[in-house]
Write a protein that holds these residues in place. Sequence first.
Motif, PDB file in Angstrom:
ATOM      1  N   UNK A  34      -3.460 -12.190 -14.179  1.00  0.00           N
ATOM      2  CA  UNK A  34      -3.961 -12.634 -12.875  1.00  0.00           C
ATOM      3  C   UNK A  34      -2.987 -12.288 -11.753  1.00  0.00           C
ATOM      4  N   UNK A  35      -3.534 -12.138 -10.567  1.00  0.00           N
ATOM      5  CA  UNK A  35      -2.764 -11.837  -9.363  1.00  0.00           C
ATOM      6  C   UNK A  35      -2.397 -13.172  -8.714  1.00  0.00           C
ATOM      7  N   UNK A  36      -1.125 -13.314  -8.308  1.00  0.00           N
ATOM      8  CA  UNK A  36      -0.733 -14.552  -7.639  1.00  0.00           C
ATOM      9  C   UNK A  36      -1.443 -14.651  -6.296  1.00  0.00           C
ATOM     10  N   UNK A 101       6.570   3.724  14.292  1.00  0.00           N
ATOM     11  CA  UNK A 101       6.899   3.411  12.905  1.00  0.00           C
ATOM     12  C   UNK A 101       5.595   3.229  12.147  1.00  0.00           C
ATOM     13  N   UNK A 102       5.493   3.918  11.020  1.00  0.00           N
ATOM     14  CA  UNK A 102       4.286   3.830  10.214  1.00  0.00           C
ATOM     15  C   UNK A 102       4.616   3.202   8.861  1.00  0.00           C
ATOM     16  N   UNK A 103       3.586   2.888   8.129  1.00  0.00           N
ATOM     17  CA  UNK A 103       3.739   2.192   6.849  1.00  0.00           C
ATOM     18  C   UNK A 103       3.264   3.070   5.702  1.00  0.00           C
ATOM     19  N   UNK A 104       3.988   2.997   4.586  1.00  0.00           N
ATOM     20  CA  UNK A 104       3.619   3.681   3.345  1.00  0.00           C
ATOM     21  C   UNK A 104       3.762   2.694   2.197  1.00  0.00           C
ATOM     22  N   UNK A 105       2.959   2.896   1.165  1.00  0.00           N
ATOM     23  CA  UNK A 105       3.140   2.107  -0.049  1.00  0.00           C
ATOM     24  C   UNK A 105       4.378   2.596  -0.787  1.00  0.00           C
ATOM     25  N   UNK A 106       5.156   1.668  -1.287  1.00  0.00           N
ATOM     26  CA  UNK A 106       6.274   2.004  -2.161  1.00  0.00           C
ATOM     27  C   UNK A 106       5.709   2.221  -3.567  1.00  0.00           C
ATOM     28  N   UNK A 107       6.498   2.743  -4.493  1.00  0.00           N
ATOM     29  CA  UNK A 107       6.014   2.830  -5.881  1.00  0.00           C
ATOM     30  C   UNK A 107       5.575   1.454  -6.415  1.00  0.00           C
ATOM     31  N   UNK A 108       6.299   0.401  -6.051  1.00  0.00           N
ATOM     32  CA  UNK A 108       5.913  -0.946  -6.477  1.00  0.00           C
ATOM     33  C   UNK A 108       4.581  -1.356  -5.853  1.00  0.00           C
ATOM     34  N   UNK A 109       4.346  -0.935  -4.603  1.00  0.00           N
ATOM     35  CA  UNK A 109       3.070  -1.215  -3.947  1.00  0.00           C
ATOM     36  C   UNK A 109       1.913  -0.507  -4.627  1.00  0.00           C
ATOM     37  N   UNK A 110       2.151   0.729  -5.051  1.00  0.00           N
ATOM     38  CA  UNK A 110       1.123   1.469  -5.797  1.00  0.00           C
ATOM     39  C   UNK A 110       0.827   0.778  -7.131  1.00  0.00           C
ATOM     40  N   UNK A 111       1.877   0.326  -7.797  1.00  0.00           N
ATOM     41  CA  UNK A 111       1.693  -0.403  -9.061  1.00  0.00           C
ATOM     42  C   UNK A 111       0.900  -1.686  -8.826  1.00  0.00           C
ATOM     43  N   UNK A 112       1.224  -2.407  -7.750  1.00  0.00           N
ATOM     44  CA  UNK A 112       0.506  -3.644  -7.429  1.00  0.00           C
ATOM     45  C   UNK A 112      -0.974  -3.360  -7.196  1.00  0.00           C
ATOM     46  N   UNK A 113      -1.274  -2.313  -6.449  1.00  0.00           N
ATOM     47  CA  UNK A 113      -2.667  -2.013  -6.158  1.00  0.00           C
ATOM     48  C   UNK A 113      -3.410  -1.558  -7.414  1.00  0.00           C
ATOM     49  N   UNK A 114      -2.753  -0.828  -8.298  1.00  0.00           N
ATOM     50  CA  UNK A 114      -3.389  -0.439  -9.560  1.00  0.00           C
ATOM     51  C   UNK A 114      -3.690  -1.690 -10.386  1.00  0.00           C
ATOM     52  N   UNK A 115      -2.738  -2.615 -10.422  1.00  0.00           N
ATOM     53  CA  UNK A 115      -2.945  -3.867 -11.153  1.00  0.00           C
ATOM     54  C   UNK A 115      -4.055  -4.689 -10.501  1.00  0.00           C
ATOM     55  N   UNK A 116      -4.109  -4.697  -9.167  1.00  0.00           N
ATOM     56  CA  UNK A 116      -5.143  -5.427  -8.444  1.00  0.00           C
ATOM     57  C   UNK A 116      -6.523  -4.836  -8.741  1.00  0.00           C
ATOM     58  N   UNK A 117      -6.634  -3.527  -8.786  1.00  0.00           N
ATOM     59  CA  UNK A 117      -7.912  -2.877  -9.105  1.00  0.00           C
ATOM     60  C   UNK A 117      -8.365  -3.258 -10.519  1.00  0.00           C
ATOM     61  N   UNK A 118      -7.420  -3.288 -11.448  1.00  0.00           N
ATOM     62  CA  UNK A 118      -7.767  -3.712 -12.814  1.00  0.00           C
ATOM     63  C   UNK A 118      -8.233  -5.172 -12.816  1.00  0.00           C
TER      64      UNK A 118
END
Length: 156
Positions: A34-36, A101-118
């Motif tokens: 589960x996602x917190x 200043x712009x925003x990018x996902x970090x590798x951890x952010x990409x992992x979080x979003x992959x986990x969120x999609x699952x």
Amino acid sequence: MTKHEPATDEELLDAVGPAFGKLRRSMLLEVENPISQKDLSRTLVLNIVLEAEQGDGREITVGAVAAYLAVDPSVASRMVSDSISAGYLVRAASQQDGRRTILHLSPEGRDMMARFRRHQRAAFEQVTADWSERDRLDLARLMLKYVDAQNALRHR
């Protein structure tokens, strides 16, 4: 007819808005991994950045986050800062305008979003487990159609 199904077409259409409001709250279903609640809130911001990176490549600023979420820029700034502190986002200089200043996902952010999609997929499968496959796929198609239409209205 289920006990919660509105009796008339008008009642059905009136019930759509409140139903959408309940969807976000129900994302916390107890599914595997589960996602917190805190990370669930962060995914609002992360999803905006991810969609831009995967879509037309537009640069996302704090102001863009505020506009997409329809919140005050100070609220968006706090949300972005929280996601940066959590390690999910990084700030970078714009390649189009070095003053921004712009925003990018970090590798951890990409992992979080992959986990969120699952997590989202698991929640959908859990909620619709006793539905026919046709009903599940019909809802999925109609939901995507609805979101596409909503995005088209936003870009007009």
